[in-house]
Motif scaffolding. Structure first.
Motif, PDB file in Angstrom:
ATOM      1  N   VAL A   1      11.071  -1.329  25.899  1.00 30.42           N
ATOM      2  CA  VAL A   1       9.777  -0.923  25.347  1.00 30.42           C
ATOM      3  C   VAL A   1       9.590   0.556  25.669  1.00 30.42           C
ATOM      4  O   VAL A   1       9.848   0.994  26.800  1.00 30.42           O
ATOM      5  CB  VAL A   1       8.628  -1.758  25.965  1.00 30.42           C
ATOM      6  N   HIS A   2       9.145   1.330  24.703  1.00 26.72           N
ATOM      7  CA  HIS A   2       8.928   2.766  24.896  1.00 26.72           C
ATOM      8  C   HIS A   2       7.944   2.989  26.037  1.00 26.72           C
ATOM      9  O   HIS A   2       6.925   2.303  26.129  1.00 26.72           O
ATOM     10  CB  HIS A   2       8.388   3.393  23.602  1.00 26.72           C
TER      11      HIS A   2
ATOM     12  N   GLU B   1       5.797   5.221  26.615  1.00 26.08           N
ATOM     13  CA  GLU B   1       4.461   5.689  26.257  1.00 26.08           C
ATOM     14  C   GLU B   1       3.654   4.650  25.479  1.00 26.08           C
ATOM     15  O   GLU B   1       2.538   4.921  25.052  1.00 26.08           O
ATOM     16  CB  GLU B   1       4.554   6.992  25.478  1.00 26.08           C
ATOM     17  N   ALA B   2       4.209   3.461  25.301  1.00 26.33           N
ATOM     18  CA  ALA B   2       3.470   2.385  24.627  1.00 26.33           C
ATOM     19  C   ALA B   2       2.329   1.929  25.528  1.00 26.33           C
ATOM     20  O   ALA B   2       2.445   1.922  26.752  1.00 26.33           O
ATOM     21  CB  ALA B   2       4.397   1.214  24.337  1.00 26.33           C
ATOM     22  N   THR B   3       1.218   1.557  24.920  1.00 23.98           N
ATOM     23  CA  THR B   3       0.082   1.053  25.692  1.00 23.98           C
ATOM     24  C   THR B   3       0.037  -0.469  25.581  1.00 23.98           C
ATOM     25  O   THR B   3       0.680  -1.052  24.704  1.00 23.98           O
ATOM     26  CB  THR B   3      -1.243   1.633  25.164  1.00 23.98           C
TER      27      THR B   3
ATOM     28  N   ASP C   1      -1.034  -1.419  22.137  1.00 19.55           N
ATOM     29  CA  ASP C   1       0.045  -1.353  21.134  1.00 19.55           C
ATOM     30  C   ASP C   1       0.886  -2.626  21.177  1.00 19.55           C
ATOM     31  O   ASP C   1       1.189  -3.227  20.138  1.00 19.55           O
ATOM     32  CB  ASP C   1       0.966  -0.152  21.400  1.00 19.55           C
ATOM     33  N   ILE C   2       1.262  -3.031  22.371  1.00 20.74           N
ATOM     34  CA  ILE C   2       2.109  -4.216  22.546  1.00 20.74           C
ATOM     35  C   ILE C   2       1.350  -5.469  22.134  1.00 20.74           C
ATOM     36  O   ILE C   2       1.888  -6.337  21.453  1.00 20.74           O
ATOM     37  CB  ILE C   2       2.591  -4.307  24.006  1.00 20.74           C
TER      38      ILE C   2
ATOM     39  N   LYS D   1       1.177  -5.662  18.388  1.00 22.35           N
ATOM     40  CA  LYS D   1       2.486  -5.990  17.811  1.00 22.35           C
ATOM     41  C   LYS D   1       2.796  -7.482  17.966  1.00 22.35           C
ATOM     42  O   LYS D   1       3.205  -8.149  17.012  1.00 22.35           O
ATOM     43  CB  LYS D   1       3.570  -5.148  18.502  1.00 22.35           C
TER      44      LYS D   1
ATOM     45  N   TYR E   1       3.285   5.708  33.373  1.00 19.45           N
ATOM     46  CA  TYR E   1       3.844   5.158  32.135  1.00 19.45           C
ATOM     47  C   TYR E   1       4.378   3.753  32.357  1.00 19.45           C
ATOM     48  O   TYR E   1       4.649   3.339  33.482  1.00 19.45           O
ATOM     49  CB  TYR E   1       4.984   6.040  31.606  1.00 19.45           C
TER      50      TYR E   1
ATOM     51  N   PHE F   1      10.283  -0.433  17.472  1.00 23.27           N
ATOM     52  CA  PHE F   1       8.903  -0.331  17.948  1.00 23.27           C
ATOM     53  C   PHE F   1       8.756   1.012  18.650  1.00 23.27           C
ATOM     54  O   PHE F   1       9.378   1.248  19.693  1.00 23.27           O
ATOM     55  CB  PHE F   1       8.591  -1.497  18.896  1.00 23.27           C
ATOM     56  N   LEU F   2       8.004   1.908  18.054  1.00 19.17           N
ATOM     57  CA  LEU F   2       7.794   3.268  18.565  1.00 19.17           C
ATOM     58  C   LEU F   2       9.114   4.009  18.775  1.00 19.17           C
ATOM     59  O   LEU F   2       9.302   4.717  19.763  1.00 19.17           O
ATOM     60  CB  LEU F   2       6.978   3.244  19.866  1.00 19.17           C
TER      61      LEU F   2
END
Length: 167
Positions: A71-72, A74-76, A79-80, A83, A103, A130-131
């Motif tokens: 998972v990136h 910087e994903a919040t 966001d997850i 998704k 992060y 994803f991102l």
């Protein structure tokens, strides 16, 4: 008075010793994994729902948990959540953050109430972009035993690579 006390203690200890000797004789001696054949493990146990094949998913006490990696950072959580809520109602989402940077550490545990929702997330979100990163999604808990191997892996292992000396 002291002699009476010693007589009472000696008769009690003799009775206890006899009981211990009787228990030792009735107990069977086992080495190694003798418990596997004992009466303890022959009981009638409850089964958890889901697939029963070895290597298949296993339900945790609360629900069906999937493990998402790559998972990136910087994903919040939002966001997850957005998704993976496409596949069903999320019961719990756990995303670890790096204390130093703040992060995401790169992995997330997501819990679904229903097996079909979790299965759909595993099947559809695995290898999905994803991102800018390709997600890896799998079950957090699996039944003991060998997981079935994919046909790609079998094909790869069929032949041997040529030695450097051969032309």
């Amino acid at each position: 008075n002291c002699n009476q006390y010693q007589a009472v203690v000696s008769t009690q200890s003799t009775g206890e010793d006899d009981e211990i000797d009787r228990l030792k004789k009735s107990a069977s001696k086992r080495k190694g994994r003798g418990l596997a054949r004992s009466e303890v493990l022959r009981g009638d146990f409850d089964e958890l729902e889901g697939e029963t094949r070895p290597g298949g998913p296993q339900k945790s006490i609360e629900g069906w948990i999937i493990f998402v990696t790559n998972v990136h950072i910087e994903a919040t959580e939002n966001d997850i959540f957005d998704k993976f809520s496409e596949y069903g109602e999320i019961k719990n989402l756990h995303a670890n953050l790096d204390r130093r940077t703040g992060y995401l550490k790169g992995y997330v545990c997501i819990e679904y109430e229903q097996y079909n929702e979790a299965r759909q997330a595993v099947e559809q979100a695995n290898n999905e972009d994803f991102l800018g990163q390709e997600l890896k999604v799998d079950w957090a808990f699996v039944r003991p035993g060998k997981k079935p191997t994919s046909s790609k892996r079998k094909e790869r292992r069929r032949g041997r690579s040529p030695s450097p000396d051969s032309d």
